[in-house]
Design an enzyme around this catalytic site. Structure first.
Site, mmCIF file in Angstrom:
data_model
loop_
_atom_site.group_PDB
_atom_site.id
_atom_site.type_symbol
_atom_site.label_atom_id
_atom_site.label_comp_id
_atom_site.label_asym_id
_atom_site.label_seq_id
_atom_site.Cartn_x
_atom_site.Cartn_y
_atom_site.Cartn_z
ATOM 1 N N CYS A 2 -27.374 -13.064 -33.012
ATOM 2 C CA CYS A 2 -27.883 -12.084 -33.968
ATOM 3 C C CYS A 2 -26.684 -11.302 -34.477
ATOM 4 O O CYS A 2 -25.600 -11.376 -33.907
ATOM 5 C CB CYS A 2 -28.829 -11.092 -33.307
ATOM 6 S SG CYS A 2 -30.345 -11.834 -32.684
ATOM 7 N N GLY A 28 -28.003 -14.955 -37.996
ATOM 8 C CA GLY A 28 -29.445 -14.938 -37.774
ATOM 9 C C GLY A 28 -30.178 -14.976 -39.096
ATOM 10 O O GLY A 28 -29.898 -14.169 -39.983
ATOM 11 N N ASN A 101 -27.725 -7.882 -29.788
ATOM 12 C CA ASN A 101 -27.304 -9.276 -29.885
ATOM 13 C C ASN A 101 -26.998 -9.764 -28.478
ATOM 14 O O ASN A 101 -26.204 -9.146 -27.768
ATOM 15 C CB ASN A 101 -26.049 -9.379 -30.759
ATOM 16 C CG ASN A 101 -25.393 -10.763 -30.723
ATOM 17 O OD1 ASN A 101 -24.184 -10.876 -30.900
ATOM 18 N ND2 ASN A 101 -26.149 -11.814 -30.512
ATOM 19 N N GLY A 102 -27.638 -10.848 -28.096
ATOM 20 C CA GLY A 102 -27.398 -11.399 -26.770
ATOM 21 C C GLY A 102 -28.701 -11.805 -26.126
ATOM 22 O O GLY A 102 -29.727 -11.942 -26.798
ATOM 23 N N TYR A 258 -18.402 -22.119 -33.624
ATOM 24 C CA TYR A 258 -19.464 -22.228 -34.626
ATOM 25 C C TYR A 258 -19.962 -20.896 -35.165
ATOM 26 O O TYR A 258 -20.092 -20.714 -36.371
ATOM 27 C CB TYR A 258 -20.639 -23.010 -34.016
ATOM 28 C CG TYR A 258 -21.911 -22.972 -34.842
ATOM 29 C CD1 TYR A 258 -21.999 -23.628 -36.069
ATOM 30 C CD2 TYR A 258 -23.024 -22.262 -34.399
ATOM 31 C CE1 TYR A 258 -23.167 -23.593 -36.824
ATOM 32 C CE2 TYR A 258 -24.200 -22.218 -35.144
ATOM 33 C CZ TYR A 258 -24.262 -22.877 -36.360
ATOM 34 O OH TYR A 258 -25.413 -22.827 -37.094
ATOM 35 N N THR A 304 -19.056 -25.366 -41.377
ATOM 36 C CA THR A 304 -18.173 -24.776 -40.368
ATOM 37 C C THR A 304 -16.968 -25.661 -40.035
ATOM 38 O O THR A 304 -15.910 -25.155 -39.682
ATOM 39 C CB THR A 304 -18.981 -24.413 -39.116
ATOM 40 O OG1 THR A 304 -19.992 -23.491 -39.532
ATOM 41 C CG2 THR A 304 -18.138 -23.745 -38.048
ATOM 42 N N ASP A 366 -17.026 -32.773 -37.199
ATOM 43 C CA ASP A 366 -17.896 -31.600 -37.089
ATOM 44 C C ASP A 366 -17.344 -30.681 -36.010
ATOM 45 O O ASP A 366 -16.582 -31.104 -35.147
ATOM 46 C CB ASP A 366 -19.349 -32.005 -36.775
ATOM 47 C CG ASP A 366 -20.333 -31.009 -37.402
ATOM 48 O OD1 ASP A 366 -19.901 -29.908 -37.796
ATOM 49 O OD2 ASP A 366 -21.533 -31.325 -37.483
ATOM 50 N N ASP A 367 -17.770 -29.394 -36.080
ATOM 51 C CA ASP A 367 -17.294 -28.450 -35.060
ATOM 52 C C ASP A 367 -17.932 -28.749 -33.708
ATOM 53 O O ASP A 367 -17.329 -28.548 -32.663
ATOM 54 C CB ASP A 367 -17.594 -27.011 -35.489
ATOM 55 C CG ASP A 367 -19.046 -26.825 -35.876
ATOM 56 O OD1 ASP A 367 -19.368 -27.016 -37.059
ATOM 57 O OD2 ASP A 367 -19.877 -26.527 -34.998
#
Ligand SMILES: O=P(O)(O)OC[C@H]1O[C@H](OP(=O)(O)OP(=O)(O)O)[C@H](O)[C@@H]1O
Ligand SMILES: NC(=O)CC[C@H](N)C(=O)O
Ligand SMILES: [Mg+2]
Length: 504
Positions: A2, A28, A101-102, A258, A304, A366-367
């Protein structure tokens, strides 16, 4: 993941909060919310959707006030309903608005204690609402009188650290007093501090990533330290204190792979520079292990991996071509809520330019490969566009373990690398060759940016959970609760929960 933000200014903050959320949108896409404070009253707008859709002119006009907080949500606990969009609010003590966030690893224990000991009601299944109530409880217990002082707030955060486990970067506003921001004792999720000098005095901002500070025209000051709390009074005075005795910086490695924007610097590490180093190191590995392969061109899978792929091409001395065009109106697929939606979105999001593939041996970069949703379809698209051979490189190692700290990978069974070796994964995604970055190389690529970071949170790669409280039983329970099939049921259950104190 988030995104969180908080601003204490000397003029209205609604536009700045909105602007900050738009540059944190990549963290998010499910819901967004802003809560400001005006004349001792909270003003709230939150709903499911992207920032640009959630806030209309009428909402912005009502979000009056010189300080406030905001959130963009990517659910990792509870459901996706609007009742769990943030900020959350509780009226006691003082009146608190809260963004997080978390993800907590002891949410169920916290909930039991909150109900039985603190007698607090938690209305949703969101771990963030729990964390807010625990914080509110600690504020009640911190011994201060009505006139809350910085030491009372720091005492509450200190107590919270002893009870809450997991990852949390938090911004809370306490009505009548100011904004408090803090990070868990390992600083798993990022949080930065910015400031701006004005004629009326200094203004402060906290946000998940430095890019938000830049975008709003504040100056980056520093990262909030793990275990530390920063308190900014509504008049713009700043206090800070380390509130944990056992803090150690162990930031999440996947932020650099990412989640974060390349133009952010987190814990003194430039995300962009770390991705360039990921490309260098993976390029070296490709040179060593695949010297016999005749690759014609390196093609990134936007968005990304672009910086990583360019560096791989440089290291291999091969051309770099943008073989896929990204539809700019489709968001990130990995953070979409269900597998069906994620699958459908890949083809709507990316389209191949066939000339770049026809008759060529291509190396797609890709990452990361998580569920394999993107890689499988992209390889198919490359073949449809006429590629002769399709090789695939991932800048992150195999992801074999669930995440419990704010990335929605709750179920090992949903991870393509779970229980499989590289050849088996390669067969599944139907590549002609597959190569992953080694974990020590990924750690070095990021860690070179700030040698003082001794450890990173690497659980998705190696199963070592930094909080030391994650058992197989817990992971099994999480799997049952949060795997894709379980999530739909949970959202239906929660859809009737109260959406309190919200502007419609
Ligand atoms: O193996 P998967 O489960 O498909 O997950 C990995 C993919 O998802 C992410 O892309 P996303 O579309 O979310 O965002 P991006 O445009 O920032 O690359 C990531 O960059 C990979 O491409
Ligand atoms: N990704 C996150 O940071 C999610 C925050 C919180 N656990 C929620 O689900 O709302
Ligand atoms: Mg991608």
């Amino acid at each position: 993941m988030c995104g969180v933000v908080g601003i204490v200014a000397h003029s209205p903050v609604n536009q700045s909060l909105y602007d900050a959320l738009t540059v944190l949108q990549h963290r998010g896409q499910d819901a967004a919310g802003i809560m400001t404070i005006n004349n001792g009253v909270f003003k709230l707008r939150k709903a499911n959707g992207l920032v640009r859709d959630v806030f209309e002119q009428k909402h912005m006009e009502r979000l009056a006030g010189n300080w406030g907080i905001g959130h963009v949500r990517y659910p990792t606990a509870g459901s996706s309903t609007s009742a769990e969009a943030q900020p959350f609010y509780t009226n006691s003590p003082y009146g608190i608005a809260f963004v997080h966030n978390g993800n907590l690893t002891n949410a169920e224990d916290l909930k039991k204690n909150l109900v039985s000991e603190a007698r607090r009601h938690v209305n949703t299944s969101s771990d963030s609402e729990l964390l807010m109530n625990q914080f509110a409880h600690e504020l009640c217990e911190s011994g201060g009188d009505w006139n809350l002082k910085p030491e009372d707030i720091f005492a509450a955060v200190t107590a919270l650290h002893t009870k809450a486990r997991g990852a949390y970067a938090v911004v809370a506003s306490i009505i009548g007093f100011g904004i408090v921001a803090f990070r868990d004792v390992y600083g798993i999720r990022p949080l930065v501090l910015g400031k701006r000098e004005t004629e009326q005095g200094t203004e402060y901002m906290v946000a998940s990533e430095s890019v938000a500070v830049d975008a709003v025209g504040f100056e980056f000051v520093r990262d909030v330290a793990p275990g530390e709390a920063v308190y900014i009074t509504q008049d713009g005075e700043l206090f800070s204190q380390q509130c944990a005795t056992n803090s150690e910086l162990v930031p999440c490695l996947f932020e650099y792979v990412y989640f974060a924007r390349p133009d952010s610097t987190l814990d003194d590490i430039s995300v962009y520079a770390s991705r360039v180093r990921m490309g260098q190191k993976l390029g070296e590995k490709i040179k060593r292990d695949w010297s016999e392969l005749d690759i014609d061109v390196v093609i990134p899978i936007p968005e990304t991996s672009c910086d990583i792929a360019l560096e791989i091409a440089n290291t291999l001395n091969l051309p770099y071509r943008q073989g896929f065009v990204k539809n700019r109106y489709i968001g990130r697929t990995f953070i979409m809520p269900g597998q069906q939606q994620r699958r459908r979105s890949v083809r709507r999001k990316l389209n191949a330019i066939s000339q770049e593939f026809k008759g060529k041996n291509v190396l797609l970069v890709d990452d990361s490969v998580v569920r394999g949703t993107t890689s499988e379809q992209i390889i198919e698209m490359a073949r449809e566009a006429g590629a002769k051979k399709v090789y695939f490189a991932s800048a992150a190692p195999e992801i074999r373990f669930p995440n419990v700290y704010g990335i929605d990978m709750p179920s090992a069974n949903e991870l393509i690398a779970y229980g499989r070796d590289v050849q088996e994964i390669c067969d599944l995604i139907k590549a002609d060759g597959l190569i992953f970055q080694d974990l020590p190389d990924l750690i070095a690529a990021v860690g070179e940016g700030n040698p003082s970071v001794e450890r990173f949170e690497t659980s998705v790669f190696d199963g070592n959970y930094v909080t030391n409280d994650v058992s197989q039983d817990y992971l099994d329970h999480l799997d049952e609760l949060r795997r894709d099939s379980a999530k739909d049921a949970s959202s239906q259950n929660q859809s009737s929960s109260l959406d309190i104190h919200n502007f419609s």
